[in-house]
Design an enzyme around this catalytic site. Structure first.
Site, PDB file in Angstrom:
ATOM      1  N   GLN A   1     -11.523   5.711   5.278  1.00 36.26           N
ATOM      2  CA  GLN A   1     -11.089   4.494   4.592  1.00 36.26           C
ATOM      3  C   GLN A   1     -10.369   3.572   5.589  1.00 36.26           C
ATOM      4  OE1 GLN A   1     -10.297   7.706   2.667  1.00 36.26           O
ATOM      5  NE2 GLN A   1     -12.458   7.369   2.331  1.00 36.26           N
TER       6      GLN A   1
ATOM      7  N   ASP B   1     -15.015   1.128   6.506  1.00 38.07           N
ATOM      8  CA  ASP B   1     -16.323   0.781   7.066  1.00 38.07           C
ATOM      9  C   ASP B   1     -16.239  -0.073   8.327  1.00 38.07           C
ATOM     10  OD1 ASP B   1     -17.409   2.117   4.895  1.00 38.07           O
ATOM     11  OD2 ASP B   1     -17.469   0.293   3.672  1.00 38.07           O
TER      12      ASP B   1
ATOM     13  N   GLY C   1     -18.104   7.326   4.242  1.00 35.62           N
ATOM     14  CA  GLY C   1     -19.481   7.337   4.727  1.00 35.62           C
ATOM     15  C   GLY C   1     -19.416   6.832   6.156  1.00 35.62           C
ATOM     16  N   HIS C   2     -19.520   7.732   7.107  1.00 31.60           N
ATOM     17  CA  HIS C   2     -19.383   7.370   8.520  1.00 31.60           C
ATOM     18  C   HIS C   2     -20.748   7.451   9.188  1.00 31.60           C
ATOM     19  CE1 HIS C   2     -14.812   8.450   8.481  1.00 31.60           C
ATOM     20  NE2 HIS C   2     -15.142   7.528   7.598  1.00 31.60           N
TER      21      HIS C   2
ATOM     22  N   LYS D   1     -15.719   3.475  12.178  1.00 35.16           N
ATOM     23  CA  LYS D   1     -14.965   4.646  12.672  1.00 35.16           C
ATOM     24  C   LYS D   1     -15.903   5.748  13.164  1.00 35.16           C
ATOM     25  CE  LYS D   1     -12.984   4.838   8.620  1.00 35.16           C
ATOM     26  NZ  LYS D   1     -13.441   3.567   8.032  1.00 35.16           N
TER      27      LYS D   1
HETATM   28  P1  GDP Z   1     -17.119   3.753   8.958  1.00 40.01           P
HETATM   29  O1  GDP Z   1     -17.016   4.152   7.534  1.00 40.01           O
HETATM   30  O2  GDP Z   1     -15.879   3.094   9.462  1.00 40.01           O
HETATM   31  O3  GDP Z   1     -17.557   4.876   9.854  1.00 40.01           O
HETATM   32  O4  GDP Z   1     -18.258   2.632   9.036  1.00 40.01           O
HETATM   33  P2  GDP Z   1     -19.696   2.682   8.287  1.00 40.01           P
HETATM   34  O5  GDP Z   1     -20.554   3.635   8.996  1.00 40.01           O
HETATM   35  O6  GDP Z   1     -19.520   2.845   6.837  1.00 40.01           O
HETATM   36  O7  GDP Z   1     -20.177   1.195   8.493  1.00 40.01           O
HETATM   37  C1  GDP Z   1     -20.331   0.625   9.751  1.00 40.01           C
HETATM   38  C2  GDP Z   1     -21.775   0.137   9.902  1.00 40.01           C
HETATM   39  O8  GDP Z   1     -21.887  -0.699  11.038  1.00 40.01           O
HETATM   40  C3  GDP Z   1     -22.763   1.268  10.144  1.00 40.01           C
HETATM   41  O9  GDP Z   1     -24.011   0.905   9.597  1.00 40.01           O
HETATM   42  C4  GDP Z   1     -22.861   1.319  11.670  1.00 40.01           C
HETATM   43  O10 GDP Z   1     -24.089   1.850  12.142  1.00 40.01           O
HETATM   44  C5  GDP Z   1     -22.758  -0.135  12.012  1.00 40.01           C
HETATM   45  N1  GDP Z   1     -22.103  -0.436  13.302  1.00 40.01           N
HETATM   46  C6  GDP Z   1     -21.052   0.176  13.883  1.00 40.01           C
HETATM   47  N2  GDP Z   1     -20.687  -0.477  15.006  1.00 40.01           N
HETATM   48  C7  GDP Z   1     -21.521  -1.512  15.138  1.00 40.01           C
HETATM   49  C8  GDP Z   1     -21.634  -2.583  16.091  1.00 40.01           C
HETATM   50  O11 GDP Z   1     -20.854  -2.719  17.036  1.00 40.01           O
HETATM   51  N3  GDP Z   1     -22.652  -3.492  15.876  1.00 40.01           N
HETATM   52  C9  GDP Z   1     -23.508  -3.395  14.827  1.00 40.01           C
HETATM   53  N4  GDP Z   1     -24.441  -4.324  14.685  1.00 40.01           N
HETATM   54  N5  GDP Z   1     -23.421  -2.397  13.918  1.00 40.01           N
HETATM   55  C10 GDP Z   1     -22.442  -1.485  14.066  1.00 40.01           C
HETATM   56  P1  IMO Z   2     -15.025   4.910   4.916  1.00 42.18           P
HETATM   57  O1  IMO Z   2     -14.313   6.144   5.452  1.00 42.18           O
HETATM   58  C1  IMO Z   2     -14.933   1.537   2.180  1.00 42.18           C
HETATM   59  C2  IMO Z   2     -12.936   2.167  -1.668  1.00 42.18           C
HETATM   60  C3  IMO Z   2     -13.792   2.148  -2.913  1.00 42.18           C
HETATM   61  C4  IMO Z   2     -12.774   1.612  -3.907  1.00 42.18           C
HETATM   62  C5  IMO Z   2     -11.477   2.270  -3.462  1.00 42.18           C
HETATM   63  C6  IMO Z   2     -11.118   3.548  -4.234  1.00 42.18           C
HETATM   64  O2  IMO Z   2     -16.501   4.993   4.951  1.00 42.18           O
HETATM   65  O3  IMO Z   2     -14.459   3.691   5.556  1.00 42.18           O
HETATM   66  P2  IMO Z   2     -12.071   6.025  -4.205  1.00 42.18           P
HETATM   67  O4  IMO Z   2     -13.436   6.550  -4.463  1.00 42.18           O
HETATM   68  O5  IMO Z   2     -11.547   6.351  -2.837  1.00 42.18           O
HETATM   69  O6  IMO Z   2     -11.076   6.381  -5.268  1.00 42.18           O
HETATM   70  O7  IMO Z   2     -12.227   4.427  -4.280  1.00 42.18           O
HETATM   71  O8  IMO Z   2     -11.658   2.597  -2.096  1.00 42.18           O
HETATM   72  N1  IMO Z   2     -13.376   3.120  -0.627  1.00 42.18           N
HETATM   73  C7  IMO Z   2     -13.970   2.769   0.514  1.00 42.18           C
HETATM   74  N2  IMO Z   2     -14.375   1.557   0.956  1.00 42.18           N
HETATM   75  N3  IMO Z   2     -15.080   2.618   2.958  1.00 42.18           N
HETATM   76  C8  IMO Z   2     -14.653   3.837   2.553  1.00 42.18           C
HETATM   77  O9  IMO Z   2     -14.650   4.912   3.351  1.00 42.18           O
HETATM   78  C9  IMO Z   2     -14.115   3.955   1.255  1.00 42.18           C
HETATM   79  N4  IMO Z   2     -13.635   4.993   0.528  1.00 42.18           N
HETATM   80  C10 IMO Z   2     -13.180   4.466  -0.605  1.00 42.18           C
HETATM   81  O10 IMO Z   2     -14.901   1.295  -2.772  1.00 42.18           O
HETATM   82  O11 IMO Z   2     -12.626   0.231  -3.722  1.00 42.18           O
HETATM   83 MG    MG Z   3     -18.025   3.872   5.727  1.00 42.00          MG
END
Ligand code: GDP
Ligand code: IMO
Ligand code: MG
Length: 431
Positions: free
Chosen positions: A225, A13, A40-41, A16
């Site tokens: 991840q 998270d 979840g991207h 990415k």
């Molecule tokens: P990922 O799994 O690495 O793609 O990240 P996620 O989407 O799960 O979580 C990142 C969260 O931060 C999302 O809600 C994005 O919209 C938000 N986000 C990403 N970059 C920035 C930033 O530079 N500033 C802020 N405030 N939010 C951001």
């Molecule tokens: P993105 O790509 C954050 C965590 C789960 C748990 C562990 C194992 O959005 O960054 P799993 O279901 O993979 O067997 O769970 O990994 N986890 C993540 N945490 N971002 C993710 O993906 C994750 N995918 C799995 O919360 O701790």
């Molecule tokens: Mg994510």
């Protein structure tokens, strides 16, 4: 043309999706190489939010071909829903925009059930998985009882694969966990339907990549991840079941390591973690609350609250080393605005001794104390800033200190959720 791997440098998270969407402008192909619908991207384009679980984050960039590589575990119903969702918004998702590796493995409902049954049985010691069947699907793959996308297209092969996939797992579900077993005929019918619907997208991804690379096209490899969730180099057993590192990108896509020009490590300007397991810089006080609230830290897949804390240089040093990071993207710097003090962990301390390298032992890690360096905060909003020099001096100092500590340049800085809310010091495709 250069090829870039993007990986998470923390516990996932990191942002990415946003970075891949941003850099998608410079790439011809975007490839997911591991993980599955546990990811979840989030992509935000002019205020409209899209969350992708399986489709690569280049899909909103017209002209990119998005590939789901052989290293991914695919839940067909999630993928089909995702395609449908995008089409309902007017995006045409056909073979010229999306292809799925014939070698990628399939997540079956039995894998999800086993994931949930195990977590339930572990109770207080649960890993906190996403419940998407990731572990059991990867186990089936290495245990050679998995089902590949290609198998969905061959009725006879599929029938045999389903029997093999269900036999041991049904036994476990029924006898060890007192869960209902799955009916092979129903499972077969469902899987055949997936095969029919997914067939137009199925491709030999490695061959497509090879052809594109020979034509001089640029590839962006999108990790899911993060490093500390990696099966070998993460906080085992509180990890996911795949290789999340840059080193795994080539195998998970089907190209050789000689094609990679740049490894972009992605980190938040602080740290979050969702699920169980150690988190040395977690802050349960006012600062953690600020990061949670201002950062809106809810999981994009499970909507669970993310645990929040300070940036951890022990973690990032580990990530830089095991991934061979060329440059770093530092996201969510804007979330630190308004904090009077910013802290970053420089090293851990155990029994009075400094610990600079991330320990393998969870017990040792839990015995470690974090040693912090303190920085002055800033109050100016930075969401509209696009030039490094226009950031408040305190923010610039914080970024420069991170670069000095890690000996890696910070090429991109996130200042808001939107795809363009980025201070781009260097574009990794032009580095
Ligand atoms: P990922 O799994 O690495 O793609 O990240 P996620 O989407 O799960 O979580 C990142 C969260 O931060 C999302 O809600 C994005 O919209 C938000 N986000 C990403 N970059 C920035 C930033 O530079 N500033 C802020 N405030 N939010 C951001
Ligand atoms: P993105 O790509 C954050 C965590 C789960 C748990 C562990 C194992 O959005 O960054 P799993 O279901 O993979 O067997 O769970 O990994 N986890 C993540 N945490 N971002 C993710 O993906 C994750 N995918 C799995 O919360 O701790
Ligand atoms: Mg994510």
């Amino acid at each position: 043309m250069p090829n870039v791997v993007c990986i998470g440098a923390q516990w996932g998270d990191e942002g990415k999706g946003k970075i891949v969407d941003h850099l998608g402008l410079s790439a011809d192909l975007v490839v997911r190489f591991q993980g599955g619908p546990n990811a979840g991207h989030t992509l935000v384009v002019e205020g409209q939010k899209t969350v992708l679980h399986l489709i690569p984050s280049g899909i909103l960039r017209e002209g990119t071909l998005n590939l789901i590589g052989p290293g991914v575990v695919v839940a067909p119903e999630t993928l089909l829903d995702e395609i449908e969702g995008l089409e309902q918004r007017g995006l045409k998702v056909q073979r010229d925009r999306l292809r799925i590796s014939d070698r990628a493995h399939v997540i079956l409902p039995v894998h999800r059930a086993l994931d949930e049954a195990r977590e339930e049985a572990r109770a207080g010691a649960a890993i906190g998985t996403t419940g998407r069947g990731i572990g059991p699907a990867y186990e089936a793959r290495v245990g050679r009882t998995g089902i590949r996308i290609q198998d969905l297209l061959e009725p006879d092969t599929l029938a045999a694969c389903i029997d093999l996939a269900l036999e041991e797992r049904n036994y476990l579900l029924k006898n060890l966990y007192a869960w209902s077993p799955f009916d092979p005929e129903e499972a077969y019918a469902l899987a055949r339907e997936w095969g029919v619907r997914l067939e137009p997208y199925v491709d030999d991804v490695s061959v497509t990549l090879d052809r594109s690379l020979r034509e001089g096209h640029s590839v962006l490899l999108e990790g899911a991840q993060g490093t500390l969730l990696d099966i070998d180099h993460g906080t085992y057993p509180f990890v996911t079941s795949s290789t999340t590192l840059a080193g795994g990108a080539c195998a998970g896509a089907g190209i050789g390591p000689t094609h990679i020009d740049h490894v972009l490590g992605i980190s938040k300007a602080y740290t979050t973690r969702v699920g169980g397991g150690p988190f040395p810089t977690e802050d349960r006080g006012a600062a953690g609350r600020h990061l949670f609230e201002v950062g809106d830290e809810y999981g994009a897949t499970t909507e669970r609250k993310r645990r929040c804390g300070w940036l951890d240089l022990v973690v990032l040093r580990h990530a830089v080393r095991v991934n061979g990071v060329t440059s770093l993207a530092l996201l969510k710097l804007d979330v630190l605005t308004g904090l009077s003090e910013i802290r970053a962990c420089v090293e851990y301390r155990a029994l009075g001794e400094p610990v600079r390298d991330f320990p393998a032992s969870i017990r040792r890690l839990e015995a470690c104390e974090s040693v912090y360096k303190s920085f002055p905060g800033w109050n100016e909003p930075i969401g509209e800033v696009r030039e490094f020099e226009a950031l408040p001096a305190a923010a610039r100092d914080y970024v420069c200190w991170i670069e000095d500590e890690l000996k890696v340049p910070v090429s991109l800085i996130g200042v808001g959720p939107d795809r363009d809310a980025i201070v781009e010091r260097v574009n990794p495709f032009q580095a």
